[in-house]
Every structure is written in C-alpha cells, then in structure tokens.
Scaffold this motif. Structure first.
Motif, short mmCIF file in Angstrom:
data_model
loop_
_atom_site.label_atom_id
_atom_site.label_comp_id
_atom_site.label_asym_id
_atom_site.label_seq_id
_atom_site.Cartn_x
_atom_site.Cartn_y
_atom_site.Cartn_z
N ASN A 80 0.83 -1.21 0.00
CA ASN A 80 0.00 0.00 0.00
C ASN A 80 0.86 1.26 0.00
OD1 ASN A 80 -2.40 -1.43 -0.03
ND2 ASN A 80 -2.52 -1.53 2.22
N PHE A 81 1.99 1.21 0.73
CA PHE A 81 2.91 2.36 0.68
C PHE A 81 3.44 2.55 -0.73
CE2 PHE A 81 3.31 2.15 5.38
CZ PHE A 81 3.20 3.50 5.66
N GLU A 82 3.78 1.43 -1.40
CA GLU A 82 4.28 1.51 -2.77
C GLU A 82 3.24 2.15 -3.68
OE1 GLU A 82 7.12 0.60 -4.29
OE2 GLU A 82 8.19 -0.21 -2.57
N ARG A 83 2.00 1.76 -3.55
CA ARG A 83 0.94 2.30 -4.40
C ARG A 83 0.70 3.78 -4.09
NH1 ARG A 83 -1.55 -2.61 -2.59
NH2 ARG A 83 -1.32 -4.26 -4.19
N ALA A 84 0.72 4.10 -2.80
CA ALA A 84 0.48 5.50 -2.41
C ALA A 84 1.54 6.43 -2.97
CB ALA A 84 0.41 5.61 -0.89
N LEU A 85 2.78 5.98 -2.90
CA LEU A 85 3.88 6.81 -3.37
C LEU A 85 3.94 6.87 -4.90
CD1 LEU A 85 6.65 5.79 -0.83
CD2 LEU A 85 5.39 7.94 -0.91
N ALA A 86 3.26 5.94 -5.56
CA ALA A 86 3.24 5.96 -7.03
C ALA A 86 2.27 7.00 -7.59
CB ALA A 86 2.87 4.57 -7.56
N VAL A 87 1.41 7.51 -6.74
CA VAL A 87 0.44 8.54 -7.17
C VAL A 87 1.15 9.89 -7.29
CG1 VAL A 87 -1.68 9.77 -6.60
CG2 VAL A 87 -1.47 7.31 -6.11
N GLU A 88 0.87 10.58 -8.35
CA GLU A 88 1.52 11.89 -8.57
C GLU A 88 0.84 12.96 -7.73
OE1 GLU A 88 2.53 14.97 -12.27
OE2 GLU A 88 1.47 13.10 -12.63
N ALA A 89 1.63 13.67 -6.98
CA ALA A 89 1.11 14.77 -6.16
C ALA A 89 1.05 16.04 -6.99
CB ALA A 89 1.99 14.97 -4.94
N LYS A 90 -0.14 16.68 -7.02
CA LYS A 90 -0.32 17.87 -7.86
C LYS A 90 -0.38 19.16 -7.06
CE LYS A 90 -2.72 15.28 -11.49
NZ LYS A 90 -3.96 15.17 -12.28
N SER A 91 -0.68 19.07 -5.81
CA SER A 91 -0.76 20.29 -4.98
C SER A 91 0.33 20.25 -3.92
CB SER A 91 -2.14 20.39 -4.32
OG SER A 91 -2.34 19.31 -3.42
N GLU A 92 0.54 21.45 -3.34
CA GLU A 92 1.56 21.54 -2.29
C GLU A 92 1.16 20.68 -1.08
OE1 GLU A 92 2.30 25.56 -1.28
OE2 GLU A 92 3.12 26.09 -3.25
N ASP A 93 -0.12 20.67 -0.76
CA ASP A 93 -0.57 19.85 0.37
C ASP A 93 -0.33 18.37 0.09
OD1 ASP A 93 -1.37 22.12 1.68
OD2 ASP A 93 -3.48 21.97 1.05
N ALA A 94 -0.61 17.94 -1.14
CA ALA A 94 -0.40 16.54 -1.51
C ALA A 94 1.07 16.18 -1.45
CB ALA A 94 -0.96 16.29 -2.89
N VAL A 95 1.91 17.15 -1.90
CA VAL A 95 3.35 16.90 -1.85
C VAL A 95 3.82 16.73 -0.41
CG1 VAL A 95 5.61 17.91 -2.31
CG2 VAL A 95 3.81 18.09 -4.03
N SER A 96 3.30 17.58 0.50
CA SER A 96 3.67 17.47 1.91
C SER A 96 3.22 16.12 2.48
CB SER A 96 3.04 18.61 2.71
OG SER A 96 3.53 19.85 2.24
N ILE A 97 2.01 15.72 2.12
CA ILE A 97 1.50 14.43 2.60
C ILE A 97 2.36 13.29 2.07
CG2 ILE A 97 -0.44 12.84 2.47
CD1 ILE A 97 -2.29 15.29 2.46
N MET A 98 2.72 13.37 0.82
CA MET A 98 3.54 12.32 0.22
C MET A 98 4.90 12.21 0.90
SD MET A 98 1.70 10.83 -2.06
CE MET A 98 2.83 9.97 -3.13
#
Length: 206
Positions: free
Chosen positions: A114-132
């Motif tokens: 699940n961590f692998e899948r989560a990190l494979a998602v592209e972060a488009k916002s600054e908040d998403a980048v912080s979460i990633m």
C-alpha cells in the motif's frame, strides 16, 4: 588202670578247624568293603549334586548376563533417542528464534504494498506533496525496521527468471532482452533470512 578220658580225635580236629576258620576275617573284610562302597556312593552322590548345582549356577549366570545385555541395549537406545530429541528440540528452538517475526512480517507485506501504491500517485498540490513526503518518511522507517528483522526484497527486473523466487504471471517478447529475463515487476517479493515469504510477481521475456 586208667580212667582218664581222652579227647576224641574229631573233637580236636573240630576245635582246630574252628580256630582256623576265616569267618571273622571275612566279616571284617565284608564290612570294610561295604563301608568303602557306601562312602564311594556318598561321594558320587555329592559330586553329582555339586555338578548339578554348578550347572544351575552357570545357567543362572548366563541368564543374568543376557538380561544385563538386554537392559544395556535398551539403555543405549533410550540414550540415543534422547540425544536425537535434544538435537531436534534445539534445532526447533533455533528455527523458532530465527523466524520469530515471520508471521508479523507476512502480515506487514500488504502494508508495504500500500505504501508503494500510495507513493506511485503523482502529487499535484503543495498539500499533496507534503502528505507524500510524510508517507515516504513513514515507509522508510518501516522498511528499516523490517530489514533489521531480516526482511529483504527479491531482485527481479533484469534478473534471469528463477521459479524459486519469481512467479511469472505474464510473458512478452522483447528483442533487446535475453529470453527468460524478467522484464517487469508487478508485485515485490520478499525473503526472511533466506526463506521466501512471498515470490515476486513478474513479467518474463519469451
């Protein structure tokens, strides 16, 4: 005139015969022979009885030796069984200690996926980048923890297909790769101290 009586000739002969008769000597000799015979018979009976006792003693000693040998063999078998049991128990303890975390790590493999899948998602916002970034830090800490327990990833892409470590679910023709080479990893595989917990799910070149 003479009135004296003269002993009869036959009376004198009779007396002489009585004196010379060996009846008394013969009786003594017969008695002596009888005593010797009885003594010999008694000694023979004693010797026979001693022989019987000796034979019985030998039989009893032989029987005791056989029983002792049987008990010694039984003891040696029990000792060997006990030594084997100790070795098996020690080996089982060592294996249990070595793979004590196998059950936990096996349960954690889906979490790592699940961590692998989560990190494979592209972060488009600054908040998403912080979460990633936070997710990546958690994944890194988790990977370090499981590696300390002996968990290792199975190498896949570019490696020759090995059925002991790889599970082929797809095949594809690639002229640039050697036949039987892993082209793509679809799901990571892991080993625990050399033991395969899960084979890597891969695509193999024809």
């Amino acid at each position: 005139m003479s009135n004296e009586k003269k002993p009869l000739a036959n009376e004198e002969e009779t007396a002489a015969d009585i004196e010379e008769t060996p009846t008394g000597k013969q009786s003594d000799e017969n008695a002596e022979k009888t005593t010797v015979s009885l003594k010999e018979e008694s000694e023979g009976a004693e010797n026979s009885q001693e022989d019987e006792i000796n034979e019985e003693g030998k039989d009893e000693v032989s029987m005791l030796k056989d029983e002792l040998e049987a008990e010694q063999n039984k003891y040696l078998r029990l000792l060997a069984d006990y030594d084997n049991f100790k070795r098996r128990t020690q080996k089982d303890r060592e294996i249990s200690a070595k793979f004590r975390s196998q059950s936990l790590l096996t349960d954690l493999l889906p979490v790592l996926d699940n961590f692998e899948r989560a990190l494979a998602v592209e972060a488009k916002s600054e908040d998403a980048v912080s979460i990633m970034k936070g997710v990546e830090m958690v994944q890194k800490s988790l990977l370090e923890a499981v590696k300390r327990e002996g968990l290792e990833e199975i190498k896949a892409v570019g490696e020759p297909f090995d059925p002991n470590f790889h599970q082929a679910v797809m095949q594809e023709k690639d002229e640039d790769a050697e036949p039987g080479t892993v082209l793509q990893e679809l799901q990571k595989g892991y080993t625990l101290k050399g033991r395969v917990l899960r084979p890597a799910m891969v695509k193999v070149n024809e």
